[in-house]
Design a protein around this motif. Sequence first.
Motif, PDB file in Angstrom:
ATOM      1  N   TYR A 263       0.865  -1.176   0.000  1.00 27.59           N
ATOM      2  CA  TYR A 263       0.000   0.000   0.000  1.00 27.59           C
ATOM      3  C   TYR A 263       0.909   1.235   0.000  1.00 27.59           C
ATOM      4  O   TYR A 263       1.333   1.697   1.054  1.00 27.59           O
ATOM      5  N   THR A 264       1.256   1.712  -1.158  1.00 25.98           N
ATOM      6  CA  THR A 264       2.159   2.865  -1.235  1.00 25.98           C
ATOM      7  C   THR A 264       1.501   4.020  -1.979  1.00 25.98           C
ATOM      8  O   THR A 264       0.714   3.826  -2.898  1.00 25.98           O
ATOM      9  N   GLY A 265       1.869   5.207  -1.567  1.00 24.16           N
ATOM     10  CA  GLY A 265       1.464   6.382  -2.322  1.00 24.16           C
ATOM     11  C   GLY A 265       2.405   6.550  -3.499  1.00 24.16           C
ATOM     12  O   GLY A 265       3.390   5.810  -3.631  1.00 24.16           O
ATOM     13  N   TRP A 266       2.131   7.501  -4.358  1.00 22.63           N
ATOM     14  CA  TRP A 266       3.018   7.722  -5.493  1.00 22.63           C
ATOM     15  C   TRP A 266       2.882   9.163  -5.976  1.00 22.63           C
ATOM     16  O   TRP A 266       1.962   9.889  -5.599  1.00 22.63           O
ATOM     17  N   ASN A 267       3.814   9.564  -6.802  1.00 22.88           N
ATOM     18  CA  ASN A 267       3.755  10.872  -7.443  1.00 22.88           C
ATOM     19  C   ASN A 267       4.110  10.695  -8.905  1.00 22.88           C
ATOM     20  O   ASN A 267       4.940   9.864  -9.262  1.00 22.88           O
ATOM     21  N   GLY A 268       3.428  11.442  -9.756  1.00 21.63           N
ATOM     22  CA  GLY A 268       3.653  11.283 -11.185  1.00 21.63           C
ATOM     23  C   GLY A 268       3.256  12.519 -11.956  1.00 21.63           C
ATOM     24  O   GLY A 268       2.682  13.469 -11.407  1.00 21.63           O
ATOM     25  N   SER A 312       6.606   3.030 -19.488  1.00 23.43           N
ATOM     26  CA  SER A 312       6.165   3.717 -20.696  1.00 23.43           C
ATOM     27  C   SER A 312       4.810   4.372 -20.461  1.00 23.43           C
ATOM     28  O   SER A 312       4.160   4.138 -19.436  1.00 23.43           O
ATOM     29  N   VAL A 313       4.358   5.155 -21.427  1.00 23.78           N
ATOM     30  CA  VAL A 313       3.036   5.777 -21.315  1.00 23.78           C
ATOM     31  C   VAL A 313       1.937   4.715 -21.220  1.00 23.78           C
ATOM     32  O   VAL A 313       1.081   4.784 -20.330  1.00 23.78           O
ATOM     33  N   PRO A 314       1.917   3.697 -22.101  1.00 23.89           N
ATOM     34  CA  PRO A 314       0.888   2.655 -21.959  1.00 23.89           C
ATOM     35  C   PRO A 314       0.958   1.925 -20.617  1.00 23.89           C
ATOM     36  O   PRO A 314      -0.076   1.560 -20.050  1.00 23.89           O
ATOM     37  N   GLU A 315       2.161   1.716 -20.106  1.00 22.92           N
ATOM     38  CA  GLU A 315       2.310   1.051 -18.809  1.00 22.92           C
ATOM     39  C   GLU A 315       1.758   1.924 -17.682  1.00 22.92           C
ATOM     40  O   GLU A 315       1.156   1.412 -16.732  1.00 22.92           O
ATOM     41  N   PHE A 316       1.966   3.232 -17.778  1.00 19.24           N
ATOM     42  CA  PHE A 316       1.422   4.137 -16.769  1.00 19.24           C
ATOM     43  C   PHE A 316      -0.106   4.171 -16.848  1.00 19.24           C
ATOM     44  O   PHE A 316      -0.800   4.227 -15.833  1.00 19.24           O
ATOM     45  N   GLU A 317      -0.639   4.117 -18.052  1.00 13.41           N
ATOM     46  CA  GLU A 317      -2.103   4.060 -18.215  1.00 13.41           C
ATOM     47  C   GLU A 317      -2.655   2.800 -17.546  1.00 13.41           C
ATOM     48  O   GLU A 317      -3.682   2.859 -16.847  1.00 13.41           O
ATOM     49  N   ALA A 318      -1.986   1.669 -17.739  1.00 17.81           N
ATOM     50  CA  ALA A 318      -2.426   0.415 -17.119  1.00 17.81           C
ATOM     51  C   ALA A 318      -2.290   0.492 -15.596  1.00 17.81           C
ATOM     52  O   ALA A 318      -3.155  -0.010 -14.855  1.00 17.81           O
ATOM     53  N   PHE A 319      -1.222   1.102 -15.130  1.00 22.06           N
ATOM     54  CA  PHE A 319      -1.011   1.285 -13.698  1.00 22.06           C
ATOM     55  C   PHE A 319      -2.169   2.077 -13.089  1.00 22.06           C
ATOM     56  O   PHE A 319      -2.701   1.723 -12.030  1.00 22.06           O
ATOM     57  N   MET A 320      -2.581   3.151 -13.773  1.00 23.18           N
ATOM     58  CA  MET A 320      -3.661   3.986 -13.263  1.00 23.18           C
ATOM     59  C   MET A 320      -4.982   3.216 -13.218  1.00 23.18           C
ATOM     60  O   MET A 320      -5.767   3.361 -12.277  1.00 23.18           O
ATOM     61  N   ARG A 321      -5.238   2.403 -14.225  1.00 25.13           N
ATOM     62  CA  ARG A 321      -6.460   1.585 -14.200  1.00 25.13           C
ATOM     63  C   ARG A 321      -6.447   0.642 -12.993  1.00 25.13           C
ATOM     64  O   ARG A 321      -7.453   0.475 -12.301  1.00 25.13           O
ATOM     65  N   GLY A 322      -5.301   0.043 -12.744  1.00 25.41           N
ATOM     66  CA  GLY A 322      -5.165  -0.856 -11.599  1.00 25.41           C
ATOM     67  C   GLY A 322      -5.351  -0.144 -10.270  1.00 25.41           C
ATOM     68  O   GLY A 322      -5.968  -0.685  -9.344  1.00 25.41           O
ATOM     69  N   GLU A 323      -4.819   1.082 -10.170  1.00 23.85           N
ATOM     70  CA  GLU A 323      -4.969   1.856  -8.941  1.00 23.85           C
ATOM     71  C   GLU A 323      -6.434   2.185  -8.663  1.00 23.85           C
ATOM     72  O   GLU A 323      -6.896   2.099  -7.523  1.00 23.85           O
ATOM     73  N   ARG A 324      -7.146   2.578  -9.701  1.00 20.43           N
ATOM     74  CA  ARG A 324      -8.563   2.904  -9.501  1.00 20.43           C
ATOM     75  C   ARG A 324      -9.355   1.671  -9.060  1.00 20.43           C
ATOM     76  O   ARG A 324     -10.235   1.759  -8.195  1.00 20.43           O
ATOM     77  N   GLU A 325      -9.048   0.536  -9.638  1.00 20.79           N
ATOM     78  CA  GLU A 325      -9.737  -0.699  -9.256  1.00 20.79           C
ATOM     79  C   GLU A 325      -9.391  -1.079  -7.809  1.00 20.79           C
ATOM     80  O   GLU A 325     -10.270  -1.486  -7.036  1.00 20.79           O
TER      81      GLU A 325
END
Length: 339
Positions: A263-268, A312-325
């Motif tokens: 459970y970590t925070g992040w900055n981007g 990468s940009v697509p990887e960050f997009e996938a990361f964000m989807r995972g975070e929201r879920e």
Amino acid sequence: MQGKSLACEAIRRQSPMQRRDFARAAALFPFAGAAWAQTPAWPQRPVKFILSQPAGAGPDILARYVADQLGKSWPQPIVIENRPGGQNVIGAQAAARSPADGYTFYYATTAAMVTNAFTFKALPYDPVKDFVPVRLVGRSPFVIAAASSFQAKDLAEVFAKAKAAPGTITIATEGPKTFSGMLADSVAQMGGVKFNHVPYTKATDAMQDVIGGRVQLVCLPDAALTAYLKAGQVRGLAISTAQRQADLANVPTLAETFPGFEYTGWNGVFAPAGTPPDIVARVNRDLEAVLKQPEVTQRLLALGSIAEQKMSVPEFEAFMRGERERWAQVVKTLGITAE
């Protein structure tokens, strides 16, 4: 063919000087056409990073350092604009409404881009539709600690005390609907107990009360706690990363108590929706080059952020989807309602 013959005849009838001028123009024409078609190099003017936090706050210090390193590879500087207030809403809204021309970016944290969507009934910005992900910069672990005078050497003993005297264990957080508050409640729930939140707006105030024994526990980013941990003023009970961290090697992970828990925070960095994809890709690549530098990695670690060296940009997009879920599930499990 007749038109071509007439054109050739016209050229033959020109004077030598006219023919020389024509040749010069023909030679220059392709270069002139290329200049007209060429897109101006980016950036042509200073680039702006908007932040939701005040100057001097943890994310601000991180953003200024990253911007300084990134700006070394650009012909224009990066300017930091602080727009604090409203639990990140003011800064996020300002960034969302900025022109999508590649000259304004949002240096954001988890709260603005993920958790606010679950804790506010209505937001004046849409974290998904109003922004495009550019690059994850780093992940920020949180630590649960106790005053050195508190009689519990680990989480198991904290849970035992909480079960023996329900409702008596207090924990300093940023509030029950903040990142630190939801982490504290998640840990308490998994331990079968309940903590009483004591919310603080400043980490220094929270630490004074914990050290003074007025509050038993604290849950804050490790950057806010490291100095106190190393001075022996508080005892680290758990860190929220999957693996122990080198600078706090004696602090066990939450995963050691609750397998698989992280459970970590992040900055981007994010850009207003509609920002040219080539500029988004350029910023992603340049940030990656910066974050791979050993001295940058070490400095970010000292500031409480674990650099994300490849994304990468697509990887960050996938990361964000995972975070929201993931956060949707956390909020559901804790029974948090939006206000």
